[in-house]
Structure formats: structure tokens, C-alpha cells
Write an enzyme that holds these catalytic residues in place. Structure first.
Site, PDB file in Angstrom:
ATOM      1  N   LYS A 157       0.769  -1.305   0.003  1.00 47.51           N
ATOM      2  CA  LYS A 157      -0.196   0.086   0.149  1.00 47.51           C
ATOM      3  C   LYS A 157       0.995   1.361  -0.145  1.00 47.51           C
ATOM      4  O   LYS A 157       1.993   1.154   0.381  1.00 47.51           O
ATOM      5  CB  LYS A 157      -0.915   0.108   1.346  1.00 47.51           C
ATOM      6  N   VAL A 164      11.208  -4.391   2.953  1.00 52.68           N
ATOM      7  CA  VAL A 164      10.790  -4.575   4.309  1.00 52.68           C
ATOM      8  C   VAL A 164      10.955  -3.246   5.183  1.00 52.68           C
ATOM      9  O   VAL A 164      12.057  -2.590   4.938  1.00 52.68           O
ATOM     10  CB  VAL A 164      11.664  -5.829   4.994  1.00 52.68           C
ATOM     11  N   ALA A 165      10.168  -3.282   6.020  1.00 52.81           N
ATOM     12  CA  ALA A 165      10.192  -1.868   7.076  1.00 52.81           C
ATOM     13  C   ALA A 165      10.468  -0.672   6.157  1.00 52.81           C
ATOM     14  O   ALA A 165      11.370   0.176   6.536  1.00 52.81           O
ATOM     15  CB  ALA A 165      11.388  -1.893   8.282  1.00 52.81           C
ATOM     16  N   GLY A 211       3.680  -1.449   4.134  1.00 53.81           N
ATOM     17  CA  GLY A 211       2.976  -2.222   4.777  1.00 53.81           C
ATOM     18  C   GLY A 211       2.814  -3.859   4.438  1.00 53.81           C
ATOM     19  O   GLY A 211       2.197  -4.601   4.490  1.00 53.81           O
ATOM     20  N   GLY A 238       4.454  -6.500   5.779  1.00 47.71           N
ATOM     21  CA  GLY A 238       4.158  -7.284   6.966  1.00 47.71           C
ATOM     22  C   GLY A 238       2.392  -7.613   7.280  1.00 47.71           C
ATOM     23  O   GLY A 238       2.002  -8.732   7.344  1.00 47.71           O
ATOM     24  N   ASP A 262      -2.557  -1.705  10.505  1.00 43.14           N
ATOM     25  CA  ASP A 262      -2.842  -1.631   8.951  1.00 43.14           C
ATOM     26  C   ASP A 262      -3.385  -3.047   8.525  1.00 43.14           C
ATOM     27  O   ASP A 262      -3.856  -3.063   7.656  1.00 43.14           O
ATOM     28  CB  ASP A 262      -1.717  -1.674   8.362  1.00 43.14           C
TER      29      ASP A 262
HETATM   30  C1  LIG Z   1       2.623   4.100   9.584  1.00 41.79           C
HETATM   31  C2  LIG Z   1       1.440   3.243   9.146  1.00 41.79           C
HETATM   32  C3  LIG Z   1       0.670   3.998   8.107  1.00 41.79           C
HETATM   33  O1  LIG Z   1      -0.206   3.238   7.228  1.00 41.79           O
HETATM   34  O2  LIG Z   1       2.155   2.353   8.290  1.00 41.79           O
HETATM   35  P1  LIG Z   1       3.676   1.851   7.866  1.00 41.79           P
HETATM   36  O3  LIG Z   1       4.730   2.944   7.687  1.00 41.79           O
HETATM   37  O4  LIG Z   1       4.241   0.995   9.211  1.00 41.79           O
HETATM   38  O5  LIG Z   1       3.586   0.727   6.833  1.00 41.79           O
HETATM   39  C4  LIG Z   1       0.760   2.565  10.043  1.00 41.79           C
HETATM   40  O6  LIG Z   1       0.160   3.607  10.947  1.00 41.79           O
HETATM   41  C5  LIG Z   1       1.463   1.754  11.103  1.00 41.79           C
HETATM   42  O7  LIG Z   1       0.691   0.586  11.278  1.00 41.79           O
HETATM   43  P2  LIG Z   1       1.232  -0.886  11.669  1.00 41.79           P
HETATM   44  O8  LIG Z   1       2.483  -1.088  10.939  1.00 41.79           O
HETATM   45  O9  LIG Z   1       0.154  -1.884  11.539  1.00 41.79           O
HETATM   46  O10 LIG Z   1       1.605  -0.546  13.061  1.00 41.79           O
HETATM   47  P3  LIG Z   1       1.545  -1.354  14.292  1.00 41.79           P
HETATM   48  O11 LIG Z   1       2.704  -2.661  14.016  1.00 41.79           O
HETATM   49  O12 LIG Z   1       0.245  -1.744  14.961  1.00 41.79           O
HETATM   50  O13 LIG Z   1       2.569  -0.547  15.306  1.00 41.79           O
HETATM   51  C6  LIG Z   1       3.639  -0.330  15.443  1.00 41.79           C
HETATM   52  C7  LIG Z   1       3.807   0.729  16.435  1.00 41.79           C
HETATM   53  O14 LIG Z   1       3.645   2.282  15.849  1.00 41.79           O
HETATM   54  C8  LIG Z   1       3.064   3.006  16.561  1.00 41.79           C
HETATM   55  N1  LIG Z   1       1.682   3.422  16.173  1.00 41.79           N
HETATM   56  C9  LIG Z   1       1.111   2.660  15.164  1.00 41.79           C
HETATM   57  C10 LIG Z   1      -0.141   2.936  14.708  1.00 41.79           C
HETATM   58  C11 LIG Z   1      -0.891   4.296  15.238  1.00 41.79           C
HETATM   59  N2  LIG Z   1      -1.821   4.688  14.713  1.00 41.79           N
HETATM   60  N3  LIG Z   1      -0.292   4.611  16.033  1.00 41.79           N
HETATM   61  C12 LIG Z   1       1.050   4.350  16.734  1.00 41.79           C
HETATM   62  O15 LIG Z   1       1.566   5.070  17.379  1.00 41.79           O
HETATM   63  C13 LIG Z   1       3.111   2.195  18.144  1.00 41.79           C
HETATM   64  O16 LIG Z   1       4.239   2.663  18.788  1.00 41.79           O
HETATM   65  C14 LIG Z   1       3.215   0.777  17.638  1.00 41.79           C
HETATM   66  O17 LIG Z   1       3.672   0.067  18.598  1.00 41.79           O
HETATM   67  N1  LIG Z   2       5.904 -11.339   6.949  1.00 41.87           N
HETATM   68  C1  LIG Z   2       6.627 -10.237   7.313  1.00 41.87           C
HETATM   69  N2  LIG Z   2       7.009  -9.265   6.346  1.00 41.87           N
HETATM   70  C2  LIG Z   2       7.824  -8.176   6.697  1.00 41.87           C
HETATM   71  N3  LIG Z   2       8.127  -7.859   7.873  1.00 41.87           N
HETATM   72  C3  LIG Z   2       7.878  -8.745   8.812  1.00 41.87           C
HETATM   73  C4  LIG Z   2       7.189  -9.869   8.777  1.00 41.87           C
HETATM   74  N4  LIG Z   2       6.978 -10.403   9.789  1.00 41.87           N
HETATM   75  C5  LIG Z   2       7.614  -9.837  10.677  1.00 41.87           C
HETATM   76  N5  LIG Z   2       8.233  -8.726  10.247  1.00 41.87           N
HETATM   77  C6  LIG Z   2       8.943  -7.501  10.645  1.00 41.87           C
HETATM   78  O1  LIG Z   2       8.128  -6.641  10.678  1.00 41.87           O
HETATM   79  C7  LIG Z   2       8.861  -5.312  10.698  1.00 41.87           C
HETATM   80  C8  LIG Z   2       8.146  -4.389   9.898  1.00 41.87           C
HETATM   81  O2  LIG Z   2       7.933  -4.941   8.719  1.00 41.87           O
HETATM   82  P1  LIG Z   2       6.955  -4.324   7.360  1.00 41.87           P
HETATM   83  O3  LIG Z   2       5.454  -4.569   7.547  1.00 41.87           O
HETATM   84  O4  LIG Z   2       7.701  -4.682   6.093  1.00 41.87           O
HETATM   85  O5  LIG Z   2       7.149  -2.766   7.474  1.00 41.87           O
HETATM   86  P2  LIG Z   2       6.152  -1.377   7.448  1.00 41.87           P
HETATM   87  O6  LIG Z   2       5.486  -1.415   8.759  1.00 41.87           O
HETATM   88  O7  LIG Z   2       7.178  -0.082   7.518  1.00 41.87           O
HETATM   89  O8  LIG Z   2       5.423  -1.317   6.329  1.00 41.87           O
HETATM   90  C9  LIG Z   2      10.269  -5.889  10.136  1.00 41.87           C
HETATM   91  O9  LIG Z   2      11.130  -5.147  10.933  1.00 41.87           O
HETATM   92  C10 LIG Z   2      10.147  -7.230  10.291  1.00 41.87           C
HETATM   93  O10 LIG Z   2      11.285  -7.631  10.721  1.00 41.87           O
END
Ligand SMILES: C[C@@](CO)(OP(=O)(O)O)[C@H](O)COP(=O)(O)OP(=O)(O)OC[C@H]1O[C@@H](n2ccc(N)nc2=O)[C@H](O)[C@@H]1O
Ligand SMILES: Nc1ncnc2c1ncn2[C@@H]1O[C@H](COP(=O)(O)OP(=O)(O)O)[C@@H](O)[C@H]1O
Length: 280
Positions: free
Chosen positions: A11, A96-97, A101, A103, A137
């Protein structure tokens, strides 16, 4: 026994407004989330040998219980009470990371796949309730539509109409932990919130939507990302933005050839991950 071969898409966040911090430490958000055609390939096989086995083999992604896909399968297997085995193989194509999104999408895909393979008959609504406990997410990827996402990202409303666009994703090899970005965010008083409409009809209109409150945090630590945004605009993008917590930057394009050339030129010039994909 039975096997499913599934695709878990990435995403991008066209918009990410942080509205405030909640007592549980999470942040209330207002986002527009769009799935794009860069996918992890996931195979799920039922076997007679009890237990869950996840293999991925990608640096930075744990095999076994540390993998979010393992935890997704575990919840549903326990809920089913069945004595079967689940083997999951993930061919990781999504960086990754990276704010894409990956994971969360893997977890959502495993929830939907295991629900089907075990014949549990759980509704998408129920799978979303289970999914949000794995990651904020996850529900979005079960929803499967471009969405206005509120709450922690789990209260979803389908956008009425969004244009089909080309999106160039660029990741200069920078990995950012989401938790670190939220921890380093400084919340400031903002003026009245911009209205988010239900309908957008062109790249130019979507470009007006592009904004991400997490961008200053990640770009502050990695100023190179501002350069990546400019490279995409110079290559013909109508708009560019960092996705989610970063560090992937994307550009939006109406023309396939221009998007493909931008991705190829950036990959060739810098050796970075750069791909042109379509919105889903
Ligand atoms: C920033 C976003 C935007 O789409 O995506 P990514 O960049 O990770 O892909 C999301 O809010 C990421 O959601 P997601 O990756 O599912 O987060 P989680 O694993 O639930 O949370 C990881 C950490 O981010 C923080 N967290 C997450 C979501 C939120 N609304 N507020 C927060 O403060 C919290 O500290 C939590 O411990
Ligand atoms: N199936 C998976 N795919 C990607 N990352 C994973 C998975 N399972 C656990 N992780 C851990 O989750 C963390 C966040 O990964 P990812 O979902 O790729 O990032 P983001 O939250 O930025 O979208 C990584 O540090 C990774 O080690």
C-alpha cells in the site's frame, strides 16, 4: 492436502494526518490508503503434521513465530480447534520496514487464506477484528478497497471513486522502524483540517491530497529522501510523497511509459529499488 497460492499487495498512503496521541500510546490518524500492484507471493499448505511453519528467507524478516504471518495462522488455528499443520512460504517482493505495509498485508492474506482452507466461514468483519490485534494496518488489506482510514487506521470507509494511476516506488535502501517514527513525532497545533472528498478523478487531483505528517520525522533523519522526491518530480511525476513511516518515496503518474522510464532511470542511476506499478 489442500494448498492456496495468494498475492499480498503493498500500500501507499496518499494522505496521513496525525490527529493526536491516545492514552494507550497509539496515535489517532486520518489516512487515505491505496493498494498497489507490488505483491509478496504466499503459498499456504495444509498438512497432516501439526504445527505452523513459516519460511521466508529474506534478510530482516524472521522465519517462525517472529513472523506476523505465523501469528495470523496461529490465531485462526487455535480458534478452529483443529489438529492440522499449516506450512507458509513467503516470496518477499515488498521492501521490508519500508512504509509499504508488507508485513500487515502478509498477515491479512494468511488470515483470509487459512479461513478458506480450514472452512471456518469467518466474515471479513470478524477477520478485521482479529487482524487489528496483529497490526493497525491489517484490517485495510482485508477491506480490499481504497479507503479513508481513521482511528488507529482500522476504521475504514471506502472512497467513492479514485483514478487508476501509475505509482513509482523508490526505496534507497533505508529501513525505518514504524515505532521509532511515532516516538519521534512532535505534535503541533494545526489549523482546520483539510476536507477529504470521497471522489478524486485525476493525478492532478490526487496530488492535492498528498501530505504525510510523518514525513518530517523520517526525512529529518534521512535528508536523502527529499532528493528522491525531487528526482520523481523531475522525471515527470504529478506529485511525490513518502509512504507511511517511510522510507519508501512514491511518485504518481498518469502515463505508463513515463512512469516506467522514471523507475528504470532511477534504478540505473543510483542502484536503488525503483518499480512502476499500478494502483489496484
Ligand atoms: C505508519 C503506517 C501508516 O499506514 O504504516 P507503515 O509505515 O508502518 O507501513 C501505520 O500507521 C502503521 O501501522 P502498523 O505497521 O500496522 O503498526 P503496528 O505494527 O500496529 O504498530 C507499530 C508501532 O507504531 C506505533 N503506532 C502505530 C499505529 C498508530 N496508529 N499509532 C502508533 O503510535 C505504535 O508505537 C506501535 O507500537
Ligand atoms: N511477513 C513479514 N514481512 C515483513 N516484515 C515482517 C514480517 N513478519 C515480521 N516482520 C517484521 O516487521 C517489521 C516491519 O515490517 P514491514 O511490515 O515490512 O514494514 P512497514 O510497517 O514499514 O510497512 C520488520 O522489521 C520485520 O522484521
Amino acid at each position: 492436502m489442500e494448498k492456496l497460492q495468494l498475492q499480498a499487495p503493498a500500500k501507499v498512503n496518499y494522505r496521513l494526518d496525525v490527529l493526536g496521541k491516545r492514552p494507550d500510546g497509539y496515535h489517532d490518524l486520518r489516512m487515505v490508503m491505496q493498494r498497489v500492484g507490488l505483491c509478496d507471493e504466499i503459498s499456504i499448505t495444509l498438512s497432516a503434521a501439526p504445527g505452523i511453519r513459516v519460511t521466508c528467507g529474506k534478510k530482516g524478516v524472521p522465519d517462525g513465530p517472529g513472523n506476523i504471518a505465523w501469528r495470523a495462522a496461529d490465531v485462526l488455528l487455535k480458534l478452529s480447534g483443529k489438529e492440522v499443520g499449516i506450512d507458509i512460504a513467503i516470496d518477499k517482493r515488498i521492501p521490508v520496514a519500508a512504509g509499504l505495509g508488507g508485513g500487515s498485508s502478509d498477515a491479512a492474506t494468511v488470515l483470509m487464506g487459512v479461513n478458506e482452507l480450514l472452512g471456518l466461514g469467518l466474515s471479513d468483519q470478524r477477520l478485521m477484528e482479529i487482524g487489528v490485534k496483529l497490526g493497525a494496518d491489517v484490517p485495510f488489506f482485508i477491506f480490499k478497497k481504497t479507503a479513508l482510514a481513521e482511528g488507529i487506521g482500522d476504521q475504514l470507509t471506502a472512497m467513492e471513486s479514485m483514478p487508476s494511476l501509475w505509482v513509482v516506488l523508490v526505496n534507497p535502501g533505508i529501513h525505518v522502524p514504524t515505532a521509532w517514527v511515532y516516538q519521534n513525532l512532535i505534535l503541533t497545533e494545526k489549523g482546520p483540517a483539510t476536507i477529504i472528498r470521497g471522489s478524486y478523478s485525476s493525478a492532478a487531483e490526487v496530488a492535492e491530497l498528498l501530505s504525510n505528517d510523518l514525513e518530517p520525522v523520517t526525512c529529518g533523519k534521512h535528508p536523502l529522501l527529499n532528493e528522491v522526491k525531487d528526482m520523481l518530480l523531475t522525471a515527470g511525476a504529478t506529485g511525490s510523497l513518502m509512504s507511511g513511516s517511510g522510507a519508501t518515496v512514491f511518485g504518481i503518474f498518469e502515463d505508463e511509459a513515463v512512469a516506467r522510464k522514471a523507475a528504470a532511470d532511477i534504478a540505473a542511476a543510483r542502484g536503488w529499488f525503483a518499480e512502476a506499478v499500478q494502483t489496484l
